[in-house]
Design a protein around this motif. Structure first.
Motif, PDB file in Angstrom:
ATOM      1  N   ASP A  66       0.883  -1.169  -0.073  1.00 16.07           N
ATOM      2  CA  ASP A  66       0.072   0.004  -0.016  1.00 16.07           C
ATOM      3  C   ASP A  66       0.884   1.284   0.079  1.00 16.07           C
ATOM      4  O   ASP A  66       2.027   1.082   0.313  1.00 16.07           O
ATOM      5  N   PRO A  67       0.195   2.391  -0.593  1.00 18.32           N
ATOM      6  CA  PRO A  67       1.128   3.616  -0.594  1.00 18.32           C
ATOM      7  C   PRO A  67       1.258   4.050   0.847  1.00 18.32           C
ATOM      8  O   PRO A  67       0.449   3.983   1.591  1.00 18.32           O
ATOM      9  N   TYR A  68       2.536   4.573   1.005  1.00 17.88           N
ATOM     10  CA  TYR A  68       3.087   5.209   2.369  1.00 17.88           C
ATOM     11  C   TYR A  68       3.022   6.694   2.369  1.00 17.88           C
ATOM     12  O   TYR A  68       4.167   7.341   2.074  1.00 17.88           O
ATOM     13  N   TYR A  69       1.766   7.257   2.331  1.00 21.79           N
ATOM     14  CA  TYR A  69       1.645   8.910   1.914  1.00 21.79           C
ATOM     15  C   TYR A  69       2.459   9.773   3.112  1.00 21.79           C
ATOM     16  O   TYR A  69       2.745  10.847   2.830  1.00 21.79           O
ATOM     17  N   LYS A  70       2.555   9.092   4.337  1.00 23.49           N
ATOM     18  CA  LYS A  70       3.351   9.869   5.231  1.00 23.49           C
ATOM     19  C   LYS A  70       4.691  10.325   4.924  1.00 23.49           C
ATOM     20  O   LYS A  70       5.224  11.238   5.412  1.00 23.49           O
ATOM     21  N   ARG A  71       5.367   9.558   3.863  1.00 24.88           N
ATOM     22  CA  ARG A  71       6.502  10.120   3.458  1.00 24.88           C
ATOM     23  C   ARG A  71       6.492  11.430   2.710  1.00 24.88           C
ATOM     24  O   ARG A  71       7.543  11.990   2.431  1.00 24.88           O
ATOM     25  N   ASN A  72       5.442  11.836   2.229  1.00 28.44           N
ATOM     26  CA  ASN A  72       5.198  13.263   1.738  1.00 28.44           C
ATOM     27  C   ASN A  72       4.989  14.359   2.334  1.00 28.44           C
ATOM     28  O   ASN A  72       4.673  15.392   2.015  1.00 28.44           O
ATOM     29  N   ARG A  73       4.987  14.280   3.685  1.00 27.51           N
ATOM     30  CA  ARG A  73       4.784  15.206   4.732  1.00 27.51           C
ATOM     31  C   ARG A  73       5.782  16.352   4.437  1.00 27.51           C
ATOM     32  O   ARG A  73       6.980  16.064   4.095  1.00 27.51           O
ATOM     33  N   PRO A  74       5.489  17.703   5.103  1.00 23.27           N
ATOM     34  CA  PRO A  74       6.483  18.518   4.992  1.00 23.27           C
ATOM     35  C   PRO A  74       7.830  18.396   5.807  1.00 23.27           C
ATOM     36  O   PRO A  74       7.663  17.565   6.606  1.00 23.27           O
ATOM     37  N   PHE A  94      13.714  26.460  12.260  1.00 25.94           N
ATOM     38  CA  PHE A  94      13.602  27.289  13.254  1.00 25.94           C
ATOM     39  C   PHE A  94      13.202  26.741  14.373  1.00 25.94           C
ATOM     40  O   PHE A  94      13.453  27.257  15.446  1.00 25.94           O
ATOM     41  N   TYR A  95      12.105  26.011  14.185  1.00 26.24           N
ATOM     42  CA  TYR A  95      11.337  25.435  15.401  1.00 26.24           C
ATOM     43  C   TYR A  95      12.329  24.633  16.011  1.00 26.24           C
ATOM     44  O   TYR A  95      12.586  24.699  17.560  1.00 26.24           O
ATOM     45  N   ALA A  96      13.163  23.842  15.501  1.00 25.61           N
ATOM     46  CA  ALA A  96      14.090  23.057  16.271  1.00 25.61           C
ATOM     47  C   ALA A  96      14.930  23.913  17.108  1.00 25.61           C
ATOM     48  O   ALA A  96      15.954  23.439  17.889  1.00 25.61           O
ATOM     49  N   PRO A 150       4.324  26.402   7.303  1.00 23.85           N
ATOM     50  CA  PRO A 150       4.156  25.276   6.445  1.00 23.85           C
ATOM     51  C   PRO A 150       4.977  23.972   6.912  1.00 23.85           C
ATOM     52  O   PRO A 150       4.942  23.096   6.077  1.00 23.85           O
ATOM     53  N   TYR A 151       5.988  24.064   7.508  1.00 23.68           N
ATOM     54  CA  TYR A 151       6.724  23.203   8.017  1.00 23.68           C
ATOM     55  C   TYR A 151       6.283  22.317   9.180  1.00 23.68           C
ATOM     56  O   TYR A 151       5.668  22.936  10.071  1.00 23.68           O
ATOM     57  N   ARG A 152       6.838  21.253   9.404  1.00 17.17           N
ATOM     58  CA  ARG A 152       6.512  20.211  10.825  1.00 17.17           C
ATOM     59  C   ARG A 152       7.141  20.868  11.854  1.00 17.17           C
ATOM     60  O   ARG A 152       8.515  21.107  11.883  1.00 17.17           O
ATOM     61  N   HIS A 153       6.290  21.275  12.952  1.00 16.34           N
ATOM     62  CA  HIS A 153       6.941  21.438  14.204  1.00 16.34           C
ATOM     63  C   HIS A 153       7.396  20.495  15.077  1.00 16.34           C
ATOM     64  O   HIS A 153       6.443  20.092  16.003  1.00 16.34           O
ATOM     65  N   GLU A 154       8.325  19.744  14.817  1.00 22.80           N
ATOM     66  CA  GLU A 154       8.745  18.416  15.602  1.00 22.80           C
ATOM     67  C   GLU A 154      10.139  18.491  15.669  1.00 22.80           C
ATOM     68  O   GLU A 154      10.978  19.061  14.842  1.00 22.80           O
ATOM     69  N   MET A 155      10.764  18.012  17.078  1.00 27.15           N
ATOM     70  CA  MET A 155      12.123  17.998  16.935  1.00 27.15           C
ATOM     71  C   MET A 155      12.852  16.821  16.186  1.00 27.15           C
ATOM     72  O   MET A 155      12.430  15.685  16.287  1.00 27.15           O
TER      73      MET A 155
END
Length: 327
Positions: free
Chosen positions: A149-157, A162-164, A175-180
């Protein structure tokens, strides 16, 4: 393209990219921009037609990074460089099928090689169709590892840099993910290693996990560099075993093979390697067995002399015609 422009003779033009289902996204009404000769290929360095699109809501824009000729040679997606049929890194696929990478890894002759491959493909979907020879054990291994099955999480920003650093002030509008970011071996990836199937950390993890699940977990004793082959066909000889072992591991130099000890009476053999890394690579490639003379033989790790009953000696048991030990 005008024939008079000799400088563009080897450049590539295309109307639609070669993509996997994951990179294409789940949006059926996708819009894609096209730029002829927009960048140089990440592997052969030839200018090619670049495509850019958004695979879905909340996803990042994706673009092609290698030309279609290089993608066909390896049968991979132009964006993620994963195999189009199995969704796996090329190193996993080539290890399972025993395929040797012939593409030059240095800058010398890369463009010349790519141009020659265009004529060799001649309508085939990939170079693997031209040289399609694979053992049943290798194909079974790929079927077990394949992503269906396709793994669409690979397309996340991507993660916001700067958040890091604790400096992003855009909040939910960013528009970017706020994760460490997580720093591990999987964070050290590059296009060249992924395409040529060498030192790919993702491939190494997949192969090691699969080998462990098939009962080929590397022993803790690092001095063990032997693999035990059992249930060999009656027609097998020491020379045929040696030839098949080396042919199934094109990435391994013949000099890395220390010895092959064949016991005709028991229809088994010990394959002794010079170093542990090569032994682990062989165990991973043969996780579903090794095909010799049309029959699939089982593989096990050898044992040290201490584990086989002699507590006085801790040196590894190198198989000889008079002493054979298997785990």
């Amino acid at each position: 393209m005008p024939k008079s422009d000799i400088n563009k003779a080897g450049w590539e033009q295309s109307e639609f990219p070669i993509l996997c289902e994951t990179c294409l996204g789940d949006n059926p009404f996708i819009r894609m921009s096209k730029q002829e000769f927009g960048r140089s290929c990440g592997t052969c360095a030839r200018p090619f037609t670049v495509f850019r699109w958004n695979p879905g809501t909340g996803m990042r824009f994706k673009t092609t990074v290698i030309c279609q000729t290089c993608a066909k040679i390896k049968n991979v997606c132009q964006t993620c460089l994963l195999d189009l049929e199995y969704g796996l890194p090329t190193q996993v696929r080539d290890t399972a099928l025993g395929v040797e990478s012939e593409a030059p890894t240095s800058e010398i002759n890369r463009e010349y090689y790519a141009q020659n491959m265009e004529s060799k493909l001649d309508g085939a979907k990939s170079l693997l169709d031209v040289n399609s020879r694979a053992s049943s054990a290798g194909k079974e291994m790929l079927k077990q590892l394949a992503r269906t099955d396709p793994y669409y999480k690979r397309n996340r920003p991507h993660i916001c840099s700067f958040y890091a650093k604790g400096e992003c002030n855009r909040g939910d509008a960013c528009p970017y993910r706020h994760e460490m970011p997580v720093q591990n071996e999987l964070s050290k990836q590059n296009i060249q290693d992924r395409y040529h199937g060498r030192n790919d950390p993702v491939a190494k993890k997949i192969l090691a996990t699969h080998a462990a699940s098939m009962g080929l977990q590397p022993p803790e004793d690092q001095s063990i560099t032997s693999l035990f082959l059992s249930s060999l066909p009656a027609s097998a000889t020491e020379e045929s075993v040696r030839t098949r072992v080396l042919k199934s591991l094109p990435a391994v130099q013949p000099s890395q093979l220390k010895s092959v000890v064949y016991v005709a009476k028991s229809r088994c053999a010990f394959v002794n390697w010079k170093d542990r890394a090569t032994a682990e690579l062989a165990a991973q490639a043969w996780a579903n067995g090794l095909e010799i003379d049309g029959e699939t033989v089982s593989i096990r790790w050898g044992r040290s002399k201490g584990a086989s009953g002699s507590k006085k000696s801790t040196t590894p048991s190198v198989a000889t015609s008079s002493s054979v030990t298997a785990s």
